[in-house]
Scaffold this active site. Sequence first.
Site, PDB file in Angstrom:
ATOM      1  NE  ARG A 159      -3.782   2.036   2.627  1.00  0.00           N
ATOM      2  CZ  ARG A 159      -4.512   2.289   3.710  1.00  0.00           C
ATOM      3  NH1 ARG A 159      -4.207   1.708   4.848  1.00  0.00           N
ATOM      4  NH2 ARG A 159      -5.529   3.106   3.668  1.00  0.00           N
TER       5      ARG A 159
ATOM      6  CG  ASP B  93      -5.386   3.940  11.060  1.00  0.00           C
ATOM      7  OD1 ASP B  93      -6.395   4.653  11.236  1.00  0.00           O
ATOM      8  OD2 ASP B  93      -5.388   2.942  10.312  1.00  0.00           O
TER       9      ASP B  93
END
Length: 551
Positions: free
Chosen positions: A162, A444
């Site tokens: 990613r 996050d």
Amino acid sequence: MSSPNGLELAPPPPGLETEYETLFTSDSLAFLHELLSTFDEEVDQVLRLRVSRKAHLDLSGDLPSFLESGTNVRSNTAWRVLPVPPRLQRRHVDIGDLAPCNTKRFLKALQSPAQGIQVDFDDGNCPTYYNQIKGIHNVLKAVHNQFSNVPHISQAPVLMLRPRAWNMIEHNMMVEGKEAPGPLFDFGLLMFHCGKTLFDNKSGPFFYLSKVESFMEARLWNNIFVWTQQKLGLPLGSIKATVLIENVLAAFEMEEILYELRAHSAGLNCGIWDYSASFVNKFGHRKTFLLPDRSKYVNLNKRFLRSYMDLLVQTCHRRGALATGGMAALLLPPDPHSDSYRTVMTSVTQLKLLEIKAGVDGFMVYDLNLIEPMQKLFQLHTEGDNQLQQLCQDITITSDDLLSMPSGGVTLNGLKYNIAVGVLFIDAWLSGKGHFYFRGQVEDSATAEISRSQVWQWIRHQTQLEDDSRLVSRRLVTDLTKEVLMELMSPSHSQRIKQRLQTAADMFLEVVVKRVFPEFITTYLSQDHTFRCYSSTEPADLKRDIHDSKL
């Protein structure tokens, strides 16, 4: 190592001289230079398109809708995405938010029974120069089987790489006088060093694409894939990518996005917190789009989020593409016999069963100890490798469904929780970490985005608290931030840690009172002088808290 003319690269971070020399060879730099030069104008065009669309929505007061220009794509029932390779057909449970610069956790993930790993250079990662080089080098070592006591790459959990999203810049590389786009820096190095080996071992190269907002951005990625495969001698369609639908505008273009990537698609993914935050990003100044307290009123049972997931699954399966759900952020307590352990397990099971019944083909967990229980949950409630046969033909989703805001208000606890998450996320970034643990779960940039977005929106609309009728204002948020700081600080904290927390709180208060909403907190931070000073003077502090040995 010699750099091509027109490419400038900062020297290595202290302690990573060997990794730097391995990654930045003359050949890899020539490849990066050509990649970035080739797509520089297209990258600028899609970013300008984002600005243009936002300006049009603001000026016109219009709302997004399904594209008239995409009618032919949507109405044509014949096309399908190309089938994915065998290793992608059964990915019930992936590990999410895994920043590969954390070598210890990366190795544990490679040794785990998970079917895939989201190797994260985006939401779960703090993109310091140190972390990017360390993380990409760790991927190289895993792919080339240079770690001991780790399965061969063809047998290890499949790596879903990613790269950073388009809003992120790599400040340490300049090409033709411009800073490098973060995603091309990450993608280029990963493909150059790992692409062919992954392909030869039938294990990639596979990617997650973050924060895609339109089919034009999907088209750009497709062009990049085609070019890269030709340059590296890989067959067309070798690269497969899952697009994260994390933006409300992209929800109206899912079929067009799949169509643009039909030779390279590994499906679409739901991410509810970034998706929810995008409503504030695009419409936050409109009172009709006031998003209530996420802790109390925002979940997958709400119409706008359930419609989003149902449409994603329906769209994917109609086109032969995989649909994946979000990440379970809860952490299991250490004692498996405790009430708290059973409570967490029940909560995760209920949430993930909702996604399974919606038809998803897989989802993610953060806690490695949730992998096997969630795999068993999938096996119990589904048959076969995936749920592609579940076409959801009885479901009809309208624009109103996707844009229907849930009812509800704002609580004092919800406001303080959002403040704490926002402050702690900035503090984590200042210490070189992309995620942190708070109140039994991992947080996050996705949860930081929704947290600071809600605080900004509640201040903007002077929203009334349910608890005591006070209005959310700058003064109230400033006072509550001081309270939160007192709760977060411990007498055992060093002066340096206390000062860093105070700096994080000051930066958070800057963000939430901006007249113009900062589009991404990660962009804001990565371009901020304070963060860049921290990240350039200190190597990433990869010490983890008490959960590390278990997770």
